[in-house]
Design a protein around this motif. Structure first.
Motif, mmCIF file in Angstrom:
data_model
loop_
_atom_site.group_PDB
_atom_site.id
_atom_site.type_symbol
_atom_site.label_atom_id
_atom_site.label_comp_id
_atom_site.label_asym_id
_atom_site.label_seq_id
_atom_site.Cartn_x
_atom_site.Cartn_y
_atom_site.Cartn_z
ATOM 1 N N LYS A 119 68.313 85.966 -7.778
ATOM 2 C CA LYS A 119 68.427 86.814 -6.595
ATOM 3 C C LYS A 119 67.497 86.318 -5.483
ATOM 4 O O LYS A 119 67.870 86.332 -4.293
ATOM 5 N N ALA A 120 66.292 85.859 -5.863
ATOM 6 C CA ALA A 120 65.342 85.348 -4.875
ATOM 7 C C ALA A 120 65.914 84.138 -4.140
ATOM 8 O O ALA A 120 65.727 83.983 -2.925
ATOM 9 N N VAL A 121 66.641 83.283 -4.874
ATOM 10 C CA VAL A 121 67.297 82.131 -4.242
ATOM 11 C C VAL A 121 68.374 82.610 -3.276
ATOM 12 O O VAL A 121 68.494 82.116 -2.147
ATOM 13 N N TYR A 122 69.164 83.563 -3.716
ATOM 14 C CA TYR A 122 70.244 84.113 -2.890
ATOM 15 C C TYR A 122 69.692 84.688 -1.586
ATOM 16 O O TYR A 122 70.220 84.442 -0.496
ATOM 17 N N VAL A 123 68.620 85.462 -1.702
ATOM 18 C CA VAL A 123 68.020 86.122 -0.533
ATOM 19 C C VAL A 123 67.463 85.105 0.452
ATOM 20 O O VAL A 123 67.463 85.329 1.673
ATOM 21 N N LEU A 124 66.989 83.962 -0.052
ATOM 22 C CA LEU A 124 66.462 82.928 0.836
ATOM 23 C C LEU A 124 67.525 82.416 1.808
ATOM 24 O O LEU A 124 67.223 82.027 2.938
ATOM 25 N N PHE A 125 68.773 82.424 1.371
ATOM 26 C CA PHE A 125 69.843 81.841 2.181
ATOM 27 C C PHE A 125 70.811 82.883 2.765
ATOM 28 O O PHE A 125 71.478 82.625 3.765
ATOM 29 N N ARG A 126 70.884 84.057 2.110
ATOM 30 C CA ARG A 126 71.886 85.033 2.562
ATOM 31 C C ARG A 126 71.427 86.439 2.174
ATOM 32 O O ARG A 126 71.815 86.973 1.142
ATOM 33 N N ASP A 127 70.651 87.039 3.003
ATOM 34 C CA ASP A 127 70.073 88.352 2.710
ATOM 35 C C ASP A 127 70.979 89.464 3.237
ATOM 36 O O ASP A 127 70.629 90.227 4.133
ATOM 37 N N ASP A 128 72.181 89.555 2.650
ATOM 38 C CA ASP A 128 73.142 90.551 3.118
ATOM 39 C C ASP A 128 73.332 91.698 2.129
ATOM 40 O O ASP A 128 74.127 92.613 2.375
ATOM 41 N N HIS A 129 72.639 91.640 1.008
ATOM 42 C CA HIS A 129 72.686 92.694 -0.019
ATOM 43 C C HIS A 129 74.090 92.900 -0.582
ATOM 44 O O HIS A 129 74.369 93.942 -1.186
ATOM 45 N N ALA A 130 74.946 91.922 -0.421
ATOM 46 C CA ALA A 130 76.292 92.034 -0.979
ATOM 47 C C ALA A 130 76.254 91.969 -2.505
ATOM 48 O O ALA A 130 77.068 92.605 -3.185
ATOM 49 N N MET A 131 75.318 91.197 -3.024
ATOM 50 C CA MET A 131 75.141 91.097 -4.473
ATOM 51 C C MET A 131 73.816 91.751 -4.859
ATOM 52 O O MET A 131 72.808 91.566 -4.182
ATOM 53 N N LYS A 132 73.849 92.499 -5.942
ATOM 54 C CA LYS A 132 72.679 93.233 -6.405
ATOM 55 C C LYS A 132 72.076 92.549 -7.637
ATOM 56 O O LYS A 132 72.700 91.673 -8.248
ATOM 57 N N LEU A 133 70.876 92.992 -8.001
ATOM 58 C CA LEU A 133 70.188 92.390 -9.145
ATOM 59 C C LEU A 133 71.028 92.406 -10.418
ATOM 60 O O LEU A 133 71.066 91.391 -11.136
ATOM 61 N N PRO A 134 71.720 93.501 -10.770
ATOM 62 C CA PRO A 134 72.539 93.470 -11.987
ATOM 63 C C PRO A 134 73.588 92.365 -11.990
ATOM 64 O O PRO A 134 73.904 91.805 -13.054
ATOM 65 N N HIS A 135 74.109 92.014 -10.806
ATOM 66 C CA HIS A 135 75.075 90.907 -10.728
ATOM 67 C C HIS A 135 74.401 89.596 -11.112
ATOM 68 O O HIS A 135 74.974 88.783 -11.860
ATOM 69 N N PHE A 136 73.192 89.374 -10.622
ATOM 70 C CA PHE A 136 72.473 88.133 -10.918
ATOM 71 C C PHE A 136 72.034 88.092 -12.380
ATOM 72 O O PHE A 136 72.013 87.018 -12.992
ATOM 73 N N ILE A 137 71.706 89.245 -12.932
ATOM 74 C CA ILE A 137 71.355 89.308 -14.359
ATOM 75 C C ILE A 137 72.571 88.931 -15.206
ATOM 76 O O ILE A 137 72.448 88.205 -16.209
ATOM 77 N N ALA A 138 73.741 89.390 -14.801
ATOM 78 C CA ALA A 138 74.971 89.050 -15.526
ATOM 79 C C ALA A 138 75.235 87.547 -15.475
ATOM 80 O O ALA A 138 75.612 86.931 -16.486
#
Length: 441
Positions: free
Chosen positions: A138-157
């Motif tokens: 999620k930290a990588v995702y937020v670095l490039f696209r902080d739109d909150h479209a994906m949540k932590l449970p998605h990244f855990i999956a």
């Protein structure tokens, strides 16, 4: 299955061969060098969990308590692991599982209790790795696209899926091979990045606050909790399973691996923990890469390294569970045989799926993982059980002072385990009400 272990009688010039019974297992044993075992142990110390110790150990303990605590924890952990390692061939039988050793010394009830404690410990650690990998993703995702479209449970999956693919592809602990070198490189990447960026921030920052925060009662609980985290730092809870992979002479070779782990192996961990706390003081977070400032691509590289290293580390800590399932159902021979591959997909995939579901459902468990496992299982398995097993096994060879020493250890660590469990329950009670299931932390 039998093996020969050569010993030399004191005062004689001849070796005597002692047959050592080896229990049945579907996994490969007695094949690895002490150096490979040392890297398995070092991987556990320098896993991505290391990025949290500045916040979970140093912040509650401060400079004096943190430094002294880490050094003492290193020494007592080496001692406790040495006791277990020396019992690996006790009684003419090679004890390739922690529960086998406890059962041989105490009986069936201890066998079952140790099995439950160890597997709960390993399951919780593995949930922690999945949460950690998901958070880093999620930290990588937020670095490039902080739109909150994906949540932590998605990244855990997603992290759980990666762990499952890796688990299916690597049949047993000895098969890690080159992946241990990869793990070392990944560890060095996120440790070096964390150190360099922390130094850069620390040099520029104004004076930091290193005071231990909270009331006297709060400090007491946080210090107790930090002590539980300290023992979690250095101990795997599966030393006999790792020692099972080592070639003869198994005790001598395991001692080499332990000495490597607790000398060279701890240095990167010490460096990142102390420098991280120096740079950010009492504001250090439970994941150091959240504090650092630097180029986006560098932070992304460090987080990706943490994700991949967590996948390898999880496989190490899940290997006793995999060994049990493979042995129980007779999964031997060619790992790529259709039967074996299908079984690994179903059994290991199911284990990772359950771990991932719990991790996504209760992602805040990651905040309590090292504390809870330290209290519930690391103290009992690594310190209480190790000292009492050694006392029980070597009772006739110990002098009264040595016997007293082992009993003092049993009593002291029993009290620490109870205190840490209370601290863990208090922390969970205070913090968990701020979270909800499938939370996006």
């Amino acid at each position: 299955m039998n093996a020969k272990n050569r010993i030399n009688n004191v005062g004689e010039d001849v070796d005597i061969e002692i047959p050592i019974e080896i229990p049945d297992t579907a996994h490969q044993i007695s094949s690895d060098s002490w150096f490979q075992a040392a890297f398995v142990l070092t991987t556990s110390i320098n896993s991505a969990y290391v990025l949290g110790y500045s916040g979970t150990v140093m912040v509650p303990l401060g400079w004096i308590g943190g430094v002294v605590g880490l050094i003492l924890a290193t020494a007592i952990s080496l001692y406790a692991n040495t006791l277990v390692a020396k019992l690996h061939e006790f009684g003419g039988k090679r004890h390739i599982r922690y529960r086998d050793l406890a059962g041989f010394i105490y009986g069936r009830k201890a066998y079952c209790l140790t099995w439950v404690l160890q597997y709960v410990n390993l399951f919780m650690i593995n949930c922690g790795f999945i949460i950690l990998a998901g958070s880093a993703l999620k930290a990588v995702y937020v670095l490039f696209r902080d739109d909150h479209a994906m949540k932590l449970p998605h990244f855990i999956a997603i992290a759980g899926l990666i762990c499952a693919v890796f688990a299916i592809g690597i049949p047993h602990l000895s098969a890690l091979g080159i992946w241990l070198a990869v793990s070392t490189i990944l560890s060095l990447i996120y440790i070096v990045v964390a150190i360099v960026l922390s130094v850069k921030d620390g040099v520029k920052a104004p004076s930091r606050d290193y005071e231990i925060q909270g009331s006297s009662l709060s400090k007491l609980f946080t210090i107790t909790g930090a002590a539980a985290t300290l023992v979690f730092v250095f101990n795997t809870g599966m030393l006999p399973e790792i020692q099972a992979t080592v070639r003869q002479p198994v005790v001598k070779n395991m001692m080499k691996a332990l000495y490597f782990q607790f000398t060279v192996g701890v240095l990167p961990m010490y460096a990142v923990v102390f420098i991280g706390y120096w740079a950010y003081g009492s504001s250090t977070s439970a994941y150091l890469l959240n504090n650092v400032n630097g180029p986006v691509w560098v932070k992304a590289l460090a987080n990706i390294s943490a994700i991949l290293q967590s996948v390898i580390s999880l496989h190490i800590f899940a290997s006793p569970t995999y060994e049990y399932m493979d042995t129980k159902f007779g999964i031997k021979g060619n790992p790529l045989a259709l039967k074996n591959l299908t079984f690994r997909i179903m059994a290991r995939g199911g284990y990772i799926a359950v771990s991932t579901l719990l991790s996504a459902l209760l992602p805040f468990l990651g905040d309590f993982m090292s504390l809870s496992t330290g209290a519930v299982s690391t103290f009992p398995l690594t310190f209480i059980l190790a000292n009492h097993m050694y006392y029980k096994a070597k009772n006739n060879k110990l002098n009264p002072l040595q016997k007293l020493w082992h009993w003092l250890n049993v009593v002291f660590f029993s009290l620490m385990s109870v205190a840490a469990a209370i601290a863990a329950l208090r922390l969970i009670a205070l913090d968990s009400k701020n979270f909800h299931v499938f939370a996006d932390l």
